[in-house]
Design a protein around this motif. Structure first.
Motif, mmCIF file in Angstrom:
data_model
loop_
_atom_site.group_PDB
_atom_site.id
_atom_site.type_symbol
_atom_site.label_atom_id
_atom_site.label_comp_id
_atom_site.label_asym_id
_atom_site.label_seq_id
_atom_site.Cartn_x
_atom_site.Cartn_y
_atom_site.Cartn_z
ATOM 1 N N GLU A 26 6.375 67.158 -54.736
ATOM 2 C CA GLU A 26 6.175 66.705 -53.365
ATOM 3 C C GLU A 26 6.457 65.206 -53.234
ATOM 4 O OE1 GLU A 26 2.590 68.241 -51.655
ATOM 5 O OE2 GLU A 26 2.649 66.755 -50.034
ATOM 6 N N TYR A 27 5.991 64.456 -54.253
ATOM 7 C CA TYR A 27 6.193 63.019 -54.190
ATOM 8 C C TYR A 27 7.671 62.660 -54.298
ATOM 9 C CZ TYR A 27 6.192 58.110 -55.080
ATOM 10 O OH TYR A 27 6.488 56.775 -54.982
ATOM 11 N N VAL A 28 8.359 63.305 -55.236
ATOM 12 C CA VAL A 28 9.784 63.012 -55.432
ATOM 13 C C VAL A 28 10.548 63.325 -54.144
ATOM 14 C CG1 VAL A 28 11.872 63.760 -56.645
ATOM 15 C CG2 VAL A 28 9.777 63.304 -57.932
ATOM 16 N N GLU A 29 10.167 64.426 -53.506
ATOM 17 C CA GLU A 29 10.812 64.884 -52.274
ATOM 18 C C GLU A 29 10.549 63.946 -51.103
ATOM 19 O OE1 GLU A 29 12.404 68.751 -50.476
ATOM 20 O OE2 GLU A 29 12.489 67.753 -52.417
ATOM 21 N N SER A 30 9.251 63.698 -50.869
ATOM 22 C CA SER A 30 8.870 63.060 -49.607
ATOM 23 C C SER A 30 8.353 61.639 -49.757
ATOM 24 C CB SER A 30 7.774 63.896 -48.944
ATOM 25 O OG SER A 30 6.609 63.838 -49.740
ATOM 26 N N GLY A 31 8.007 61.251 -50.981
ATOM 27 C CA GLY A 31 7.394 59.935 -51.143
ATOM 28 C C GLY A 31 5.929 59.904 -50.779
ATOM 29 N N ASP A 32 5.336 61.078 -50.437
ATOM 30 C CA ASP A 32 3.912 61.098 -50.096
ATOM 31 C C ASP A 32 3.073 61.290 -51.353
ATOM 32 O OD1 ASP A 32 4.553 60.861 -47.464
ATOM 33 O OD2 ASP A 32 4.497 63.053 -47.076
ATOM 34 N N ARG A 33 2.157 60.403 -51.534
ATOM 35 C CA ARG A 33 1.256 60.533 -52.672
ATOM 36 C C ARG A 33 0.115 61.462 -52.279
ATOM 37 N NH1 ARG A 33 0.823 54.452 -55.209
ATOM 38 N NH2 ARG A 33 3.088 54.139 -55.379
ATOM 39 N N THR A 34 -0.071 62.520 -53.068
ATOM 40 C CA THR A 34 -1.143 63.453 -52.728
ATOM 41 C C THR A 34 -2.463 63.030 -53.340
ATOM 42 O OG1 THR A 34 -0.486 64.798 -54.608
ATOM 43 C CG2 THR A 34 0.374 65.441 -52.455
ATOM 44 N N MET A 35 -2.396 61.988 -54.160
ATOM 45 C CA MET A 35 -3.667 61.500 -54.712
ATOM 46 C C MET A 35 -3.562 60.011 -54.961
ATOM 47 S SD MET A 35 -3.220 63.005 -58.520
ATOM 48 C CE MET A 35 -2.045 62.291 -59.633
ATOM 49 N N ASN A 36 -4.719 59.442 -55.244
ATOM 50 C CA ASN A 36 -4.793 58.040 -55.593
ATOM 51 C C ASN A 36 -4.076 57.823 -56.934
ATOM 52 O OD1 ASN A 36 -5.573 55.448 -56.048
ATOM 53 N ND2 ASN A 36 -7.764 55.867 -56.058
ATOM 54 N N TRP A 37 -3.379 56.713 -57.074
ATOM 55 C CA TRP A 37 -2.645 56.483 -58.320
ATOM 56 C C TRP A 37 -3.373 55.523 -59.264
ATOM 57 C CZ3 TRP A 37 3.395 56.310 -58.359
ATOM 58 C CH2 TRP A 37 3.883 57.524 -57.845
ATOM 59 N N ASN A 38 -4.467 54.963 -58.815
ATOM 60 C CA ASN A 38 -5.139 53.962 -59.643
ATOM 61 C C ASN A 38 -6.432 54.491 -60.250
ATOM 62 O OD1 ASN A 38 -3.386 51.747 -59.436
ATOM 63 N ND2 ASN A 38 -4.107 51.426 -57.317
ATOM 64 N N ASP A 39 -6.526 54.362 -61.556
ATOM 65 C CA ASP A 39 -7.772 54.691 -62.248
ATOM 66 C C ASP A 39 -8.322 56.054 -61.875
ATOM 67 O OD1 ASP A 39 -8.115 52.486 -63.830
ATOM 68 O OD2 ASP A 39 -8.994 51.299 -62.191
ATOM 69 N N ILE A 40 -7.471 57.045 -61.820
ATOM 70 C CA ILE A 40 -8.029 58.351 -61.510
ATOM 71 C C ILE A 40 -8.574 58.976 -62.797
ATOM 72 C CG2 ILE A 40 -6.478 58.698 -59.553
ATOM 73 C CD1 ILE A 40 -5.227 60.939 -61.306
ATOM 74 N N GLU A 41 -9.677 59.677 -62.662
ATOM 75 C CA GLU A 41 -10.287 60.315 -63.826
ATOM 76 C C GLU A 41 -9.824 61.757 -63.890
ATOM 77 O OE1 GLU A 41 -14.456 59.660 -64.341
ATOM 78 O OE2 GLU A 41 -14.209 57.486 -64.061
#
Lengths: 188, 365
Positions: free
Chosen positions: B95-110
């Motif tokens: 999804e991200y590669v396609e649309s550029g929408d991040r479906t989750m936080n990219w920082n310090d995710i557990e």
């Protein structure tokens, strides 16, 4: 309900006899106060003349929780106050009592609670259930943190039921035009 | 993060001069520095392409996942993921590669990862996207936080125990307080006959005092021990007996035997066991302290009514008591002190049919 003279009957149950002795002393003289030292004795003394039960939780020979369950199972629908040193937890939601008093109690606490419970006896069973649920709700709200309450499914269920009953009662009272009564339960 | 910093660098100078032209830019030259930093930093770094194939890992992946870089490069990233997360990973990446929408936080995710040996590791991951040559690549900076999670769980368990403990203690103080209050009311109302009530109030107050002492012993001292000594049991037992025993009771200590223990805590163990024996077996109790037959510990036995098998687990719980004047904390204190020494405690029947507490540890002689 009530004794032959029409005066209230209270059954006080606590394994400390001095405690029930003090309850008798604190309650108005015209009340009949029966006493029992454990759940078993309380069940044996229970009859339809009892208006209010003051029930300890931790007792040998049948705890208060169990005694209450059996009283309800036997069809006694009198008002019941748990008077106990046990901190209330969500397990109280399932119990069939009307109000929860945490020890130590004073004479004034006790008189107020008993009078309040006696006055509720005149309401219909739906209103009584409403009062009992609201009491549990506020007991838990005092005792548990917001986070604990938010996570607890039983508490959420309780809250929904309170709201539902509140709406139903609002409608009933509106149709009766009984603003005084409505105001009285809003104050709870 | 701006993508141009080091990934597009093709020479040493270019790499270090990416920022403003300050003196600091010239303190480090060459790629070696960055390579060392990236390869051996404490965090694992994995770079994948748009189809989730691993292009690069640093050396530290081995510490986190158990794989050497060579075992991962060319594989799919899902190799280090638990099965249940794999589909979600493909969806999110696609999804991200396609649309550029991040479906989750990219920082310090557990997020859990999967170690080579199959167990799950708790990870904290920060993702970066950056161009490399003419491709879009994604790097994760991965930290193993298993220890922290374990520490948090231990803390949580401890908090739960504390909460339980606090509610038992408050119950055990509320009840006698209520009882004392009742008696004061009765004393006031009865005028002449009030002495009896007041004496009872006094007793209740003593019991509450004892409870507070026990709670403090338990919380301050019970769980830790000071320096241990190679102790002869008899003098310690005799000393404790002077406090906890009665005139009518008898203490017998078998031939000298020794134990490696903190003397103060050992005394507390004896005091509580003796007090318990007197309470349950009576003022004229006979108590015997001796060595276990296999020489691997010691016992304290009495000739009282004993403890029924089904209650033997419960008596060590906080606040458990069958007795009017017990605080319910005595045996819990005994257990805590035994635990702190690394001993096990077991309740059996004494020869006289009473209770027998057996303390056992490899270290005991």
């Amino acid at each position: 309900m009530t004794d032959a003279d029409g005066d209230p009957v209270v059954l006080a149950v606590d394994d400390e006899e001095r405690v029930t002795e003090a309850y008798s002393l604190w309650l108005p003289d015209e009340y009949t106060v029966l006493t029992a030292v454990d759940g078993e004795e309380a069940l044996a003394m229970m009859d339809s003349s009892v208006d209010v039960v003051l029930l300890d939780r931790e007792m040998p020979n049948m705890r208060g929780d169990e005694a209450l369950k059996r009283m309800r199972a036997e069809g006694y629908d009198c008002r019941v106050a748990m008077v106990t040193g046990v901190e209330p937890d969500v397990d109280i939601i399932e119990m069939g009592f009307d109000t929860y008093l945490t020890k130590p109690v004073t004479g004034e606490d006790l008189r107020e609670v008993v009078e309040d419970l006696l006055s509720r006896a005149t309401f219909d069973s739906r209103s009584q259930r409403f009062f009992a649920l609201v009491e549990k709700q506020s007991t838990l709200e005092t005792e548990l943190s917001r986070g604990e309450l938010d996570e607890n499914e039983e508490y959420q269920e309780l809250t929904r039921e309170v709201e539902k009953l509140r709406e139903e009662l609002d409608e009933t009272f509106e149709s009766m035009g009984a603003e005084g009564v409505e105001a009285s339960y809003r104050d709870l | 993060m701006d993508a141009s910093d080091h990934s597009s660098a093709d020479g040493g100078e270019a790499a270090v001069n990416a920022g403003d032209d300050t003196d600091y830019d010239h303190m480090i030259y060459g790629e070696d520095f960055f390579e060392t930093l990236v390869e051996n930093g404490s965090d694992a770094i994995i770079t994948i392409d748009e189809s989730s194939t691993i292009l690069y890992t640093n050396q530290s992946v081995e510490r986190v996942f158990g794989y050497e870089p060579g075992e991962l490069i060319g594989s799919d990233l899902t190799k280090v993921m638990p099965d249940r997360l794999q589909q979600a990973h493909y969806n999110a990446l696609g999804e991200y590669v396609e649309s550029g929408d991040r479906t989750m936080n990219w920082n310090d995710i557990e997020i859990p990862g999967q170690h080579k040996d199959g167990h799950e590791v708790h990870l904290s991951v920060t993702f970066e996207e950056h161009p490399y040559e003419d491709r879009r690549v994604f790097s994760g900076i991965i930290r193993d936080i298993s220890e922290r999670i374990e520490r948090e769980r231990r803390l949580e368990r401890k908090n739960e125990q504390l909460e339980k403990f606090a509610s038992i203690v408050s119950h055990d103080l509320r009840d006698p307080l209520n009882a004392a209050q009742a008696r004061l009311s009765l004393a006031k109302a009865h005028g002449e006959g009030d002495a009896e009530y007041l004496e009872e109030v006094e007793e209740i107050h003593e019991r509450m005092g004892a409870l507070i002492d026990d709670v403090l012993t338990l919380t301050k001292e019970g769980r830790s021990i000071g320096a241990t000594e190679h102790l002869a049991l008899e003098p310690v037992a005799r000393d404790a007996w002077r406090t906890a025993g009665t005139d009518a009771a008898t203490l017998e200590v078998d031939d000298p035997n020794h134990v490696d223990a903190d003397p103060e805590r050992m005394r507390t163990v004896f005091e509580n066991l003796f007090g318990n024996a007197v309470r349950h077996a009576g003022e004229d109790v006979y108590v015997r302290v001796g060595e276990l037959p296999d020489g691997n510990g010691f016992f304290v036995a009495d000739d009282g009514p004993g403890i029924p098998a089904e209650k033997r687990e419960d008596v060590f719980e906080y606040g458990y008591t069958d007795s009017e004047d017990g605080t319910g904390f005595g045996l819990n204190i005994v257990k805590s002190i035994a635990d702190a020494h690394g001993w096990t405690v077991e309740i059996t029947d004494s020869e006289e049919g009473g209770a027998r507490f057996e303390f056992r540890a490899p270290a005991l002689e």
